[in-house]
Write a protein that holds these residues in place. Structure first.
Motif, short mmCIF file in Angstrom:
data_model
loop_
_atom_site.label_atom_id
_atom_site.label_comp_id
_atom_site.label_asym_id
_atom_site.label_seq_id
_atom_site.Cartn_x
_atom_site.Cartn_y
_atom_site.Cartn_z
N THR A 172 -2.27 6.42 -19.25
CA THR A 172 -3.56 5.72 -19.07
C THR A 172 -3.40 4.50 -18.17
N LYS A 173 -2.24 3.83 -18.23
CA LYS A 173 -1.99 2.70 -17.31
C LYS A 173 -1.99 3.15 -15.86
N LEU A 174 -1.49 4.38 -15.64
CA LEU A 174 -1.46 4.93 -14.28
C LEU A 174 -2.78 5.59 -13.89
N ARG A 175 -3.72 5.59 -14.83
CA ARG A 175 -5.04 6.20 -14.63
C ARG A 175 -4.95 7.68 -14.25
N LEU A 176 -4.06 8.37 -14.95
CA LEU A 176 -3.92 9.81 -14.76
C LEU A 176 -4.60 10.53 -15.91
N SER A 177 -5.24 11.63 -15.60
CA SER A 177 -5.77 12.48 -16.67
C SER A 177 -4.60 13.30 -17.23
N GLN A 178 -4.81 13.92 -18.37
CA GLN A 178 -3.78 14.78 -18.93
C GLN A 178 -3.48 15.93 -17.96
N GLY A 179 -4.51 16.45 -17.32
CA GLY A 179 -4.32 17.53 -16.35
C GLY A 179 -3.50 17.08 -15.15
N GLU A 180 -3.77 15.87 -14.65
CA GLU A 180 -3.02 15.36 -13.50
C GLU A 180 -1.55 15.17 -13.85
N LEU A 181 -1.28 14.63 -15.06
CA LEU A 181 0.11 14.48 -15.49
C LEU A 181 0.76 15.86 -15.63
N ASP A 237 0.05 18.56 -14.02
CA ASP A 237 0.33 19.09 -12.68
C ASP A 237 1.61 18.49 -12.10
N LYS A 238 1.84 17.20 -12.34
CA LYS A 238 3.02 16.52 -11.80
C LYS A 238 4.32 17.06 -12.41
N ILE A 239 4.24 17.56 -13.63
CA ILE A 239 5.46 18.00 -14.31
C ILE A 239 5.47 19.50 -14.60
N ASP A 240 4.59 20.22 -13.94
CA ASP A 240 4.55 21.69 -14.04
C ASP A 240 4.23 22.20 -15.44
N THR A 241 3.20 21.63 -16.05
CA THR A 241 2.69 22.14 -17.32
C THR A 241 1.18 21.95 -17.31
N ASP A 242 0.50 22.24 -18.40
CA ASP A 242 -0.95 22.09 -18.41
C ASP A 242 -1.39 20.99 -19.37
N SER A 243 -2.66 20.65 -19.29
CA SER A 243 -3.19 19.53 -20.06
C SER A 243 -3.12 19.75 -21.57
N SER A 244 -3.19 20.99 -22.02
CA SER A 244 -3.12 21.23 -23.46
C SER A 244 -1.75 20.86 -24.03
N ILE A 245 -0.70 21.07 -23.25
CA ILE A 245 0.65 20.68 -23.68
C ILE A 245 0.74 19.16 -23.72
N VAL A 246 0.24 18.50 -22.68
CA VAL A 246 0.25 17.03 -22.65
C VAL A 246 -0.52 16.48 -23.85
N ARG A 259 -0.94 17.87 -26.78
CA ARG A 259 -0.13 18.06 -28.00
C ARG A 259 0.98 17.03 -28.10
N TRP A 260 1.56 16.67 -26.94
CA TRP A 260 2.59 15.63 -26.95
C TRP A 260 1.98 14.29 -27.36
N GLU A 261 0.84 13.96 -26.73
CA GLU A 261 0.23 12.65 -26.97
C GLU A 261 -0.29 12.48 -28.39
N ARG A 286 1.82 16.11 -32.10
CA ARG A 286 1.90 17.40 -32.81
C ARG A 286 3.13 18.18 -32.37
N VAL A 287 3.52 17.98 -31.11
CA VAL A 287 4.69 18.65 -30.54
C VAL A 287 5.48 17.61 -29.76
N ARG A 288 6.80 17.68 -29.86
CA ARG A 288 7.68 16.77 -29.11
C ARG A 288 8.08 17.47 -27.81
N PRO A 289 8.06 16.77 -26.68
CA PRO A 289 8.49 17.40 -25.42
C PRO A 289 9.94 17.87 -25.51
N SER A 290 10.22 19.02 -24.92
CA SER A 290 11.59 19.51 -24.88
C SER A 290 12.41 18.64 -23.93
#
Length: 132
Positions: free
Chosen positions: A12-21, A23-32, A34-36, A39-43
């Motif tokens: 949020t400090k970087l003003r990125l949406s979950q989808g934008e983040l 995209d930067k790390i090759d996953t989708d917004s639903s995974i982001v 779950r991390w936030e 519910r799920v810890r990033p591998s």
């Protein structure tokens, strides 16, 4: 603070949406999401990607430090597990050097020596590295 809260705070400090983040790390917004919500810890393979995308260190994301500044020392394993056809590499980066090593017994031995030298330089005793 849990890892998901740290990810959300930095995103949020970087003003990125979950989808934008995502995209930067090759996953989708639903995974982001779950991390936030913790519910799920990033591998482990996403920790380095998240740290780079969020401009912080893996230590901060993992709660080992409360300083969100990027680390001067980084150890990255690349490429990801899915890239089975590409030889894995160990990359050591700090303010003094950058080393790219093969992920082999010889590469790990060089890595162990590097960490032992860094420990002695900082007045600490070298640590034993146990092969798995």
């Amino acid at each position: 603070m849990p890892i998901g809260d740290r990810i959300k705070e930095l995103r949020t400090k970087l003003r990125l949406s979950q989808g934008e983040l995502g995209d930067k790390i090759d996953t989708d917004s639903s995974i982001v999401s779950r991390w936030e919500t913790n519910r799920v810890r990033p591998s482990h393979r996403y920790i380095a990607k998240l740290a780079k995308a969020l401009g912080t260190s893996a230590d901060y994301l993992l709660g080992d430090t409360d300083d969100p500044s990027p680390s001067d020392n980084m150890l990255l394993l690349t490429p990801s597990v899915e890239d089975a056809d590409v030889p894995k590499r160990l990359i050591i980066k700090n303010r003094d050097m950058y080393v790219d090593l093969p992920e082999t017994a010889e590469g790990f031995e060089i890595l162990r020596k590097f960490f032992d030298m860094q420990a002695m330089k900082n007045g600490m005793s070298p640590t034993a590295v146990v092969a798995m």
